[in-house]
Scaffold this active site. Structure first.
Site, mmCIF file in Angstrom:
data_model
loop_
_atom_site.group_PDB
_atom_site.id
_atom_site.type_symbol
_atom_site.label_atom_id
_atom_site.label_comp_id
_atom_site.label_asym_id
_atom_site.label_seq_id
_atom_site.Cartn_x
_atom_site.Cartn_y
_atom_site.Cartn_z
ATOM 1 N N TYR A 21 1.033 -0.134 -5.858
ATOM 2 C CA TYR A 21 1.757 0.253 -7.073
ATOM 3 C C TYR A 21 1.728 -0.849 -8.124
ATOM 4 O O TYR A 21 2.732 -1.111 -8.774
ATOM 5 C CB TYR A 21 3.204 0.641 -6.737
ATOM 6 C CG TYR A 21 3.288 2.040 -6.194
ATOM 7 C CD1 TYR A 21 3.291 3.126 -7.064
ATOM 8 C CD2 TYR A 21 3.326 2.285 -4.830
ATOM 9 C CE1 TYR A 21 3.329 4.421 -6.579
ATOM 10 C CE2 TYR A 21 3.359 3.583 -4.334
ATOM 11 C CZ TYR A 21 3.370 4.649 -5.220
ATOM 12 O OH TYR A 21 3.403 5.921 -4.744
ATOM 13 N N TYR A 148 9.678 12.979 -3.320
ATOM 14 C CA TYR A 148 8.691 11.967 -2.908
ATOM 15 C C TYR A 148 8.644 11.946 -1.381
ATOM 16 O O TYR A 148 9.658 11.717 -0.723
ATOM 17 C CB TYR A 148 9.037 10.568 -3.438
ATOM 18 C CG TYR A 148 8.019 9.559 -2.964
ATOM 19 C CD1 TYR A 148 6.753 9.492 -3.554
ATOM 20 C CD2 TYR A 148 8.284 8.716 -1.886
ATOM 21 C CE1 TYR A 148 5.791 8.602 -3.090
ATOM 22 C CE2 TYR A 148 7.334 7.828 -1.415
ATOM 23 C CZ TYR A 148 6.084 7.777 -2.022
ATOM 24 O OH TYR A 148 5.132 6.897 -1.560
ATOM 25 N N ASP A 240 13.339 15.179 5.639
ATOM 26 C CA ASP A 240 12.685 13.875 5.532
ATOM 27 C C ASP A 240 13.759 12.788 5.391
ATOM 28 O O ASP A 240 14.262 12.534 4.301
ATOM 29 C CB ASP A 240 11.736 13.880 4.326
ATOM 30 C CG ASP A 240 11.032 12.541 4.138
ATOM 31 O OD1 ASP A 240 11.382 11.572 4.841
ATOM 32 O OD2 ASP A 240 10.147 12.463 3.273
#
Ligand SMILES: *Cc1c(COP(=O)(O)O)cnc(C)c1O
Length: 429
Positions: A21, A148, A240
């Site tokens: 990133y 995400y 998640d």
């Protein structure tokens, strides 16, 4: 002897490393860390940084924890890696037993992998093949806008579209993105899901807080309602908990805030206390049983070289032991209470919008009248200002957040709050 003497770690890094990133052309000088202890990381000059982002949300009990180190060292001298097809070992058996005991009762089997993204890939493959093994044509997946779930192709497909995923858009599979449930939209969500139910294999969601999207939080009650709808229409649920697991939300798991139970759960980040990379996907026996067959084709053909690595399992066992100690549970509560008080202070601040919190996660938007490009500019400026002050914060755009290791003291946390207030005043419009 090495003839190049005075090259810094920074320069050597620049010559060979490509960071995540990071736009390497314009990247600011990268800080070489030589050691870590508790909530601190130390650079070459001995300057210390308070790691209040838990090194990308993974470090639970502080850096270089002596107990975890000791346990991993002992395991290293016992057996360091075992092929997990055809073989097993005590750390994997013990970890699965210990973890399942803490999860909703319908979680009965554990599948190991290497990180959060792979834990998600495994979950998605379980759901798609579950339908396939039942000879049902259910291939579509539901996910939340702004989600995400990681950076591999499957995980990117179920993540909200952004410039992160843009170059790969044409290669990502079809996913239907729905709104986060709230009291107003739940009936229209029900209608939408009912229409799609025949084709949809599963839904994947980050429970209660969408981390990478900017620590966006939503109510357990509304997620419960959505889960009931999915259950009603036979849509498998993948929860998640890669970020929310292991105490982050003030309870052991986000699942502990919910009355409904998912079919599958994903874990990573805090799993080993931030010591070693490892991912876990757990599921119900209902899912597991759909893969039991005399027909070889119904097998889950998935695995990684390091599946259930004994060192990672041992680190996870040691970290969970520390997490379950009364002392740690009390610190998690204390951080939760301190955060709650500070959110009150922040909510009156003219530079702050949407001050919010769940458990040890605190976040707020830095208020600015300008557009999104300015958001990124301000994020960078704030990052540097906090670094100067010896505090590691990594704003997500204009969103500032704290996810400290649980060993942070009341005084250290107050010191961080104080610095936040000073920086806010300094950057006043
Ligand atoms: C970080 C994250 C992932 C991806 O985990 P990696 O270990 O970075 O691959 C998946 N889901 C959620 C909710 C995350 O926060």
């Amino acid at each position: 002897m090495n003839t190049i003497i005075s090259t810094s770690l920074q320069d050597r890094d620049k010559a060979v490393n490509w960071h995540p990133y990071t736009q390497m052309k314009t990247a600011d000088s990268i800080i070489p860390i030589v050691r870590g202890k508790g909530i601190y990381l130390y650079d070459e000059e001995g300057k210390k940084y308070m790691d209040v982002v838990s090194s990308w949300w993974v470090t639970l009990h502080g850096h270089s924890h002596p107990y975890i180190a000791q346990r991993v060292f002992e395991q290293l001298n016992t057996v360091e890696q075992v092929i997990f097809a055809g073989f097993t070992h005590k750390p994997a058996v013990q970890l699965s037993e210990n973890l399942l005991k803490l999860l909703p009762a319908n979680q009965e089997k554990v599948f190991y992998s290497d990180n959060g993204s792979t834990a998600v890939e495994v979950a998605l493959k379980m759901c798609i093949q579950y339908a396939h093994n039942h000879e049902k044509k259910k291939t579509k997946i539901l996910a939340f806008k702004n989600a995400y779930h990681g950076d591999t192709f499957g995980a990117m497909s179920v993540s909200g579209k952004s410039y992160w995923t843009q170059p790969f858009e044409s290669m990502l599979f079809e996913v239907i993105f729905i709104d986060i449930p709230n009291a107003e939209n739940i009936e229209s969500l029900r209608f939408q899901i009912k229409e799609l139910a025949d084709e949809v294999a599963c839904i994947i969601y980050e429970p209660l807080v969408q981390g990478a999207a900017g620590m966006l939080m939503y109510e357990a009650e509304n997620l419960n309602s959505l889960m009931r709808i999915c259950r009603e229409y036979d849509i498998l649920m993948i929860q998640d908990e890669v970020f929310t697991g292991f105490g982050r939300t003030g309870k052991l798991f986000a699942a502990n805030h919910l009355s409904e139970k998912p079919d599958i759960m994903c874990f990573s980040k805090g799993l080993t206390g931030g010591t070693m990379p490892m991912g876990v996907t757990t599921c119900s026996n209902g899912i597991y049983n759909a893969f039991l067959s005399d027909d070889h084709h119904k097998t889950l053909f998935h695995g990684h070289s390091f599946t259930a690595n004994p060192l990672a399992c041992t680190a996870a066992l040691a970290s969970m032991e520390i997490l379950l100690k009364e002392e740690t549970q009390m610190t998690v509560q204390r951080i939760t209470e301190q955060h709650a008080e500070f959110v009150k202070v922040l909510s009156f601040h003219p530079q702050v919008e949407n001050a919010r919190q769940i458990g040890t996660i605190l976040a707020f938007d830095f208020k600015t009248g300008h557009g999104t490009s300015y958001f990124n500019e301000i994020g960078k400026k704030l990052y540097h200002e906090f670094l100067q002050r010896g505090i590691i914060m990594r704003p997500l755009g204009n969103v500032l957040y704290l996810v400290p290791p649980y060993c942070i003291s009341a005084e250290e946390l107050d010191f961080v709050y104080q610095n936040i207030l000073e920086v806010l005043d300094q950057f006043r419009d």
